[in-house]
Design an enzyme around this catalytic site. Sequence first.
Site, mmCIF file in Angstrom:
data_model
loop_
_atom_site.group_PDB
_atom_site.id
_atom_site.type_symbol
_atom_site.label_atom_id
_atom_site.label_comp_id
_atom_site.label_asym_id
_atom_site.label_seq_id
_atom_site.Cartn_x
_atom_site.Cartn_y
_atom_site.Cartn_z
ATOM 1 N N ARG A 263 16.617 -17.196 26.288
ATOM 2 C CA ARG A 263 15.483 -17.919 25.727
ATOM 3 C C ARG A 263 14.571 -16.921 25.034
ATOM 4 N NH1 ARG A 263 18.300 -21.516 26.062
ATOM 5 N NH2 ARG A 263 18.105 -23.503 27.199
ATOM 6 N N GLU A 292 11.582 -20.945 16.607
ATOM 7 C CA GLU A 292 12.834 -21.276 15.927
ATOM 8 C C GLU A 292 12.633 -22.485 15.026
ATOM 9 O OE1 GLU A 292 15.994 -21.692 18.785
ATOM 10 O OE2 GLU A 292 15.719 -19.666 19.574
ATOM 11 N N HIS A 312 20.805 -18.877 16.988
ATOM 12 C CA HIS A 312 20.985 -19.671 18.204
ATOM 13 C C HIS A 312 22.366 -20.318 18.229
ATOM 14 C CE1 HIS A 312 18.414 -21.773 21.480
ATOM 15 N NE2 HIS A 312 19.660 -21.598 21.895
#
Length: 346
Positions: A263, A292, A312
Site C-alpha cells: 500500500r 493514485e 499498481h
Amino acid sequence: MSDDPLQVLAAGDHFVQPGLIARALHHELPEQDVSVRELTLGWPLDPFGPVAEVREACGTEDEVIAALAGGAEVLVTQMAPVTERVLDFAAERLRLVVVCRGGPVNVNLDAAKSRDIPVCYTPGRNAAATAEFTVGLLLAALRRIPQSHDLLARQGSWKGSAYYTYEHSGLELEDLPIGLVGYGAVGSRVARVLCAFGAQVMVYDPYVRGEIHGLRVTSLDELLTKSTAITLHARLTPETRGLLGARELALLPPGAVIVNAARGPLLDEAALCDALESGHLSAAALDTYEQEPLPPDSRLHDLADRVVLTPHLGGASRAVAEKAATTAAEEVGRWARGEPLAHSLT
C-alpha cells in the site's frame, strides 16, 4: 431451495470477466439449474472511484439496477456499486452478494446488513501474484534491468555496460540481507522465494506467531539497520500509515533498496525522494503510491535512473481473475447448499 433456476447476476468487468464467473458457477453447482445474467462493467479501461456512498466502484447505480431487474437472487461482482439505492431496489429478491476482491469496499455493508443480505469477499486471490511481482520488482531494482532495457531498446545505446563497473554494478539476492515488513499471505510467500535464492531473510511482524522462513526480529528499527533491501507487506491501518518516514529511512545502511507493492501510504514518498536524491538509498521499486494515479508532478518521475515504477499491477495475472471467480462461486455454492459461508462480513 426451490426447483426454479437460481438467478445470478455476474457483474464482471474486463479483468474478472462475467464469463469466468458463469463458468465457475456452473462448475460449482453442476446439479443445479443456474441462470446467469452477464453484465460487463468498464474497469480497468474505465477507472474506479466513489459512486454514491461507496468507494472504489465502477459503473453506475442505474446500470446495476437495470441488470438486477430480472430478479437476481445472487449478485457476484468485483467493481459494481452496491449502494443503498441498489440494495433497496433489489432487496425483495436479492439474497447474497459476493465481491471478487480482498474487501467489499464497493458495498454499503450497513445497508446490506439491515436487509439481511450476506456480503462475502474473496481473500487471498492475489497473494501469489503480488508476491511474484514483488520479487520481480526487487530483482529489477537491484540489477537495473528497466534502465538497461531503456538504454538499449529505446535509445540504441550499449552504454549500459557502465553497470558492469564495480561502482555501478548491481547486487545479488544470494547472501543479501533482506528485511520483510509483514508476514501475511504475500510476505510469507516472498520469504520462501527469497530463502530459495539464498538471501538472508529477516522478518518483522509483531502479529505473527509460530515458525517463519527467515530470522524473526523484534523491532522495526532493528530490521532497518540490518537490511540492505526492504520489502513492504503490512496492511494499511492508522498505525502503519507513514510507517517508513525520514527517521526510519535514515536507519537503513547507505545504498539500500526499498520495494513497495503493498500500500502506497505505508511509505512517505517525500522522504523516499529525499533519500534517493541524497544517495542514501540507491534504488526503489514501487507499484503503489500515496496518490493514485501517480500525479504528473510527482518527484518520482525525475528519479527514473534510480526507481522502478509500475501502475499498481501486482495483482494483474489471469490466475487472479480465475481464482476470484472460483472463490466467489464456492461461496455461492455454500449458500445454495445451506452450508456456512466461509468469507462473510454481514
